[in-house]
Design an enzyme around this catalytic site. Structure first.
Site, mmCIF file in Angstrom:
data_model
loop_
_atom_site.group_PDB
_atom_site.id
_atom_site.type_symbol
_atom_site.label_atom_id
_atom_site.label_comp_id
_atom_site.label_asym_id
_atom_site.label_seq_id
_atom_site.Cartn_x
_atom_site.Cartn_y
_atom_site.Cartn_z
ATOM 1 N N CYS A 155 0.184 8.999 12.814
ATOM 2 C CA CYS A 155 -0.711 7.842 12.857
ATOM 3 C C CYS A 155 0.062 6.573 13.241
ATOM 4 O O CYS A 155 0.443 6.400 14.394
ATOM 5 C CB CYS A 155 -1.452 7.691 11.528
ATOM 6 S SG CYS A 155 -2.888 6.587 11.623
ATOM 7 N N GLU A 168 -1.446 16.595 8.419
ATOM 8 C CA GLU A 168 -1.062 17.018 7.065
ATOM 9 C C GLU A 168 -2.272 17.329 6.194
ATOM 10 O O GLU A 168 -2.177 18.101 5.226
ATOM 11 C CB GLU A 168 -0.188 15.956 6.382
ATOM 12 C CG GLU A 168 -0.886 14.659 6.021
ATOM 13 C CD GLU A 168 -0.821 13.600 7.114
ATOM 14 O OE1 GLU A 168 -0.944 12.403 6.797
ATOM 15 O OE2 GLU A 168 -0.678 13.987 8.292
ATOM 16 N N HIS A 224 -3.875 12.859 11.461
ATOM 17 C CA HIS A 224 -3.154 13.209 10.227
ATOM 18 C C HIS A 224 -3.223 14.719 10.023
ATOM 19 O O HIS A 224 -4.000 15.220 9.193
ATOM 20 C CB HIS A 224 -3.778 12.509 9.019
ATOM 21 C CG HIS A 224 -3.526 11.048 8.946
ATOM 22 N ND1 HIS A 224 -2.452 10.501 8.275
ATOM 23 C CD2 HIS A 224 -4.215 10.000 9.470
ATOM 24 C CE1 HIS A 224 -2.486 9.173 8.380
ATOM 25 N NE2 HIS A 224 -3.543 8.851 9.103
#
Length: 542
Positions: free
Chosen positions: A380, A516, A514
């Site tokens: 990001c 993750e 993102h």
């Protein structure tokens, strides 16, 4: 549906979220359809406007909800996307009830906490289970028993025992048993008081999970059961483990799964815990060891990067390696001492964030990773930082910056997304949730995602700023590879820049998304797994 309600006492941050997640993992391993709900008693509508230092990370769901970080734990342990509406806050409940009252939906009744607030809470819990198609809903009630904020929620779950039946509900209470080093004894009195407070609001726990440094001796467990009126054999320990992925195994070994089956009158099933056993085996006896530097500004609060840390752990497991994290506060990074900050690290990760604090240190970090050929992963803001650095160093745009940090800069290579210009307010107004990313053929990103000839993948987002389309061609001409875009974005030329990379670098990849948020212990996020692999490769060549 059947319901398990997890409450907490004595102090907050005891690990109710991990207990809830582990319970879900045990039930999923038995083949049941499970979902989890987090109740947060704060008046905020969601977690989106909270400071990371105060509340930890904001987890984003596939549908774009900004939620408590425990929702991330649920997704990782249950290996599923938690549906919208699974993070219930006081603000949401009261906002809905007041809106209904204004619309006349209560037919001139006097609107009160009981039954109107409690009915709305029960409706939201049931609706979350229905959306997930769940057989079992695990509900974590945030805060501690005795807090004034939690009272309506405790009353609602008390009522649900009578609404749904004893055989369809279970109350699990998580509490603290301190261990005094000086006298070498466990102190059970805080737990006794906590359960007494819970019983004073009409809830008697069916099982107690004790938070302690080590597993409780049987005599202490029996004492707690006796003084709290819990059946013998229903006191379990959530003790300190090297990694949270050990907890499902620990709870199963203590018999928690069997107690849940008995309480909810379910068939006895032998669980398949191989995923957790394999993960723990790798973590305890890895073939390799890798050190990753996380260069951010919330380094004093690791929970601010919860999903990111877990993704690195998953990637390490996927590469049969032990993960070591070195925290680097970018407010402290200068040109003179940057080498010292990253000494002994195998790779550098620059995470997301907001605000100008620590930005120049992040830009120095991106330059250092680029020039020293150190594997770099930008997430990001970490991608935007890499673009700013490249524009300054390679495109010779010395004033290049983001309008978030300098709205008067001559070269706004990062700017506010056009659709954000008319946005009013802060909560829930960013670009959120799952968005498609078109991966370009022949790129490192294509190799990472297993689409070497190009393709489209979905990743989650949380941002307001983007790479300025006016500078994209200049950046490409200078050698920056735009390896991923969001297709069909008007006024963006080829599309909104989703990912960049460098050709003449062993691993320099950055994404606007993102990834993750989608990583799982059993299925690591592709960019993170490739990043850790690159770190290990660099280590072997050193």
């Amino acid at each position: 549906m059947k319901y398990i309600f997890v409450t907490g006492g004595v102090v907050s941050s005891l690990g109710k979220g991990v207990v809830t997640s582990s319970l879900g993992a045990l039930l999923r391993s038995r083949g049941y359809k499970v979902t989890a709900v987090k109740i947060d008693p704060y008046i905020n509508i969601d977690a989106g406007t909270m400071r990371p230092y105060e509340h930890g990370e904001v987890f984003v769901t596939s549908g774009g909800s900004e939620t408590d970080l425990d929702i991330g734990n649920y997704e990782r342990f249950l290996d599923m996307d938690i549906p919208e509406g699974s993070n219930i806050t006081t603000g949401q409940v009261y906002q809905t009830v007041i809106r209904k009252e204004r619309a006349g939906e209560y037919l001139s009744q006097t609107v009160q906490v009981i039954p109107h607030i409690t009915d709305e809470i029960k409706h939201r819990i049931r609706a979350a289970g229905e959306r997930a198609g769940a057989e079992i809903v695990i509900v974590e009630v945030g805060g501690t028993v005795g807090d004034i904020e939690s009272t309506p929620f405790l009353e609602a779950i008390r009522q649900m025992r009578f609404d749904e039946g004893i055989e369809n509900t279970m109350f699990v209470h998580v509490t603290l048993v301190p261990y005094l080093e000086t006298s070498h004894e466990f102190k059970t009195k805080p737990t006794q008081h906590s359960v007494a407070t819970l019983r004073s609001v009409g809830i008697s726990p069916d099982a107690i999970i004790v938070r302690s440094k080590v597993e409780l001796p049987q005599d202490i467990a029996k004492k707690i059961a006796l003084f709290t009126s819990v059946m013998p054999g229903r006191v379990f320990t959530s003790y300190d483990v090297a990694n949270i992925y050990e907890l499902p195994i620990a709870f199963e070994e203590q018999g928690l799964g069997r107690v849940v089956e008995k309480q909810l009158e379910m068939e006895k099933v032998t669980p398949n815990l191989s995923v957790w056993q394999n993960a723990v085996q790798v973590m305890k006896r890895p073939e390799n060891e890798v050190t990753i530097a996380i260069a951010g500004k919330y380094t004093a609060m690791p929970d601010a990067y919860k999903s990111l840390l877990e993704s690195l752990e998953h990637a390490a497991i996927g590469n049969n390696a032990r993960l070591n994290v070195k925290w680097v506060n970018t407010e402290d990074v200068t040109d003179e001492d940057i080498a010292e900050h990253f000494k002994g690290t195998d790779a550098i990760l620059v995470p997301g964030g907001f605000g100008i604090r620590g930005i120049e240190g992040k830009i120095r970090t991106a330059r250092y990773a680029r020039e020293q050929k150190i594997p770099y992963l930008g997430i990001c803001l970490g991608m935007q930082i890499a673009v700013i650095e490249y524009a300054r160093s390679i495109c010779k745009l010395e004033q290049a910056n983001s309008s978030e940090f300098d709205q008067y800069t001559q070269h706004q290579v990062i700017g506010l997304m056009p659709e954000q210009l008319e946005v009013e307010g802060m909560g829930g107004t960013m670009r959120l949730g799952d968005w498609p990313m078109k991966v370009e053929a022949g790129t490192k990103l294509g190799e990472i995602y297993g689409v070497p000839n190009g393709g489209t993948v979905m990743e989650r987002h949380r941002h307001r700023y983007e790479v300025n389309p006016a500078y994209v061609q200049q950046l490409k001409d200078a050698g920056l590879v735009i390896s991923g875009v969001t297709p069909g974005m008007q006024g963006r030329g080829a599309g909104l820049v989703e990912a960049i990379e460098l050709k003449d670098h062993p691993f320099f990849v950055a994404l606007q998304s993102h990834p993750e948020f989608k990583s799982r212990p059993m299925r690591p996020s592709p960019p993170f797994k490739a990043f850790v692999a690159a770190a290990l490769k660099r280590q072997s060549q050193a």
